[in-house]
Structure formats: structure tokens, C-alpha cells
Design a protein around this motif. Structure first.
Motif, PDB file in Angstrom:
ATOM      1  N   ASN A  36      84.974  73.956  33.121  1.00 32.03           N
ATOM      2  CA  ASN A  36      84.409  73.234  34.255  1.00 32.03           C
ATOM      3  C   ASN A  36      83.647  74.192  35.165  1.00 32.03           C
ATOM      4  OD1 ASN A  36      87.038  74.206  34.806  1.00 32.03           O
ATOM      5  ND2 ASN A  36      87.358  72.774  36.482  1.00 32.03           N
ATOM      6  N   CYS A  54      88.529  62.930  31.521  1.00 31.09           N
ATOM      7  CA  CYS A  54      88.164  61.906  32.514  1.00 31.09           C
ATOM      8  C   CYS A  54      87.312  60.825  31.844  1.00 31.09           C
ATOM      9  CB  CYS A  54      87.427  62.533  33.694  1.00 31.09           C
ATOM     10  SG  CYS A  54      85.691  62.893  33.377  1.00 31.09           S
ATOM     11  N   THR A  92      79.631  68.928  40.237  1.00 28.04           N
ATOM     12  CA  THR A  92      80.582  69.544  39.304  1.00 28.04           C
ATOM     13  C   THR A  92      80.432  68.973  37.905  1.00 28.04           C
ATOM     14  OG1 THR A  92      82.200  70.093  40.992  1.00 28.04           O
ATOM     15  CG2 THR A  92      83.063  69.671  38.776  1.00 28.04           C
ATOM     16  N   CYS A 150      82.325  68.792  34.088  1.00 28.92           N
ATOM     17  CA  CYS A 150      83.589  68.975  33.377  1.00 28.92           C
ATOM     18  C   CYS A 150      83.417  69.860  32.133  1.00 28.92           C
ATOM     19  CB  CYS A 150      84.140  67.627  32.922  1.00 28.92           C
ATOM     20  SG  CYS A 150      84.678  66.532  34.234  1.00 28.92           S
ATOM     21  N   ALA A 151      84.525  70.453  31.741  1.00 31.37           N
ATOM     22  CA  ALA A 151      84.541  71.339  30.578  1.00 31.37           C
ATOM     23  C   ALA A 151      84.087  70.625  29.302  1.00 31.37           C
ATOM     24  CB  ALA A 151      85.958  71.877  30.383  1.00 31.37           C
ATOM     25  N   GLU A 152      84.565  69.403  29.109  1.00 39.07           N
ATOM     26  CA  GLU A 152      84.254  68.675  27.875  1.00 39.07           C
ATOM     27  C   GLU A 152      82.763  68.399  27.748  1.00 39.07           C
ATOM     28  OE1 GLU A 152      86.460  68.005  30.229  1.00 39.07           O
ATOM     29  OE2 GLU A 152      88.140  66.815  29.488  1.00 39.07           O
ATOM     30  N   GLU A 187      82.139  74.099  38.930  1.00 42.28           N
ATOM     31  CA  GLU A 187      82.071  73.361  40.206  1.00 42.28           C
ATOM     32  C   GLU A 187      80.883  73.842  41.043  1.00 42.28           C
ATOM     33  OE1 GLU A 187      86.020  73.531  41.929  1.00 42.28           O
ATOM     34  OE2 GLU A 187      86.775  72.176  40.374  1.00 42.28           O
TER      35      GLU A 187
HETATM   36  N1  THU Z   1      87.730  68.284  35.043  1.00 42.94           N
HETATM   37  C1  THU Z   1      87.308  68.616  33.780  1.00 42.94           C
HETATM   38  O1  THU Z   1      86.744  69.691  33.557  1.00 42.94           O
HETATM   39  N2  THU Z   1      87.530  67.713  32.791  1.00 42.94           N
HETATM   40  C2  THU Z   1      88.139  66.505  32.944  1.00 42.94           C
HETATM   41  O2  THU Z   1      88.178  65.711  32.011  1.00 42.94           O
HETATM   42  C3  THU Z   1      88.768  66.173  34.221  1.00 42.94           C
HETATM   43  C4  THU Z   1      88.389  67.037  35.362  1.00 42.94           C
HETATM   44  C5  THU Z   1      87.486  69.237  36.131  1.00 42.94           C
HETATM   45  C6  THU Z   1      86.481  68.765  37.142  1.00 42.94           C
HETATM   46  C7  THU Z   1      86.903  69.537  38.371  1.00 42.94           C
HETATM   47  O3  THU Z   1      86.283  70.808  38.334  1.00 42.94           O
HETATM   48  C8  THU Z   1      88.405  69.729  38.201  1.00 42.94           C
HETATM   49  O4  THU Z   1      88.686  69.453  36.838  1.00 42.94           O
HETATM   50  C9  THU Z   1      89.249  68.807  39.085  1.00 42.94           C
HETATM   51  O5  THU Z   1      88.886  67.485  38.914  1.00 42.94           O
END
Ligand code: THU
Length: 131
Positions: A42, A85, A51, A53-55, A44
Motif C-alpha cells: 500500500n 477491500c 491511497t 492498496c497493495a493488491e 498512502e
Molecule cells: N489496504 C490495502 O492495501 N489493501 C486492502 O485490501 C485494504 C486496505 C490499505 C489501504 C490503507 O493504506 C491501509 O490499508 C488502511 O486502510
């Protein structure tokens, strides 16, 4: 590739997470059909809504390199395995509705598995546009 190995890729990718605001580091490792692994963490931003997400980082890295077929994704985060998410489920569904999703804790010790279709039942995808 063994599932444990893919989880270790995700654990390693998590160490690159840039998460100064949430403090919640996430790593992902996406296994392509050709055996290549695309990792993500991830990232931010001070403007929080930007932000990523990693996926989705992992998916976009793969697709931007011409790879669109995937077998599995491993995700590493938190004290217990955390699920992807909703936005990430949708992005994964675009390319791999039958994807195996391997959810692990931050150290890769506790693991849960599900198919993407279970996490996003009756998903909206490319076929929906052609129906
Ligand atoms: N986050 C992810 O990287 N992947 C997800 O599927 C859920 C959330 C990250 C986004 C943010 O940087 C942190 O987790 C908190 O939500």
C-alpha cells in the motif's frame, strides 16, 4: 509455486509499505499463469483519498507489463489474516473471477483461503457489459 512461497512474497512486499497515516502495512503477491509473481504494497498519501492498496498495485504492475492471466494472490497484513477491500475485489474480478485469494497475517503464519467468487458473488465484470 507453493502457496507458502507466494505468502512469503507478500510478507516481503509488505516491508515496502508506505503507510505513515494508517500505520497499517499491507503486502500482496499476485501469481500469474506464466509463473511470474507481481508484488505490491500500500502507498498512502497526505491527501488520504489518493491511497492505493497493495493488491491493486500488484494488478496494475502486472497488467502494465502485458500480463493479464492470474492464478492466485497472497495478501499479508495485520495480526490476523485480512481480506481484500471491496475496490480490490472488483479490480481482481476484471481479470480473474476464479482467482484463489490467500489471506495471511503480517508474518504469514496464519492463513485463510477463499475463491474470489465467494468474496465477490455475482460480480460485475467484462461479461456483464456484453450481456
Ligand atoms: N489496504 C490495502 O492495501 N489493501 C486492502 O485490501 C485494504 C486496505 C490499505 C489501504 C490503507 O493504506 C491501509 O490499508 C488502511 O486502510
Amino acid at each position: 509455486m507453493k502457496e507458502e512461497e507466494l505468502v512469503q512474497w507478500a510478507v516481503e512486499a509488505r516491508t515496502n509499505a508506505y503507510a505513515p497515516y494508517s500505520g497499517f502495512a499491507v503486502g500482496a503477491a499476485l501469481l500469474a499463469e506464466d509463473g511470474r509473481v507481481f508484488t505490491g504494497c500500500n502507498v498512502e498519501n497526505a491527501a488520504f483519498g489518493l491511497t492505493m492498496c497493495a493488491e491493486r498495485v500488484a494488478v496494475f504492475k502486472a497488467v502494465s507489463e502485458g500480463v493479464r492471466e492470474f492464478e492466485a494472490i497472497a495478501i499479508a497484513c495485520g495480526k490476523v489474516p485480512c481480506p481484500p477491500c471491496g475496490a480490490c475485489r472488483q479490480v481482481l474480478y476484471e481479470f480473474a473471477p476464479d482467482l484463489l485469494v490467500i489471506m495471511a497475517d503480517a508474518e504469514g503464519k496464519e492463513v485463510q483461503k477463499a475463491k474470489l467468487g465467494e468474496l465477490l458473488p455475482r460480480g460485475f465484470g467484462p461479461k456483464s457489459l456484453r450481456a
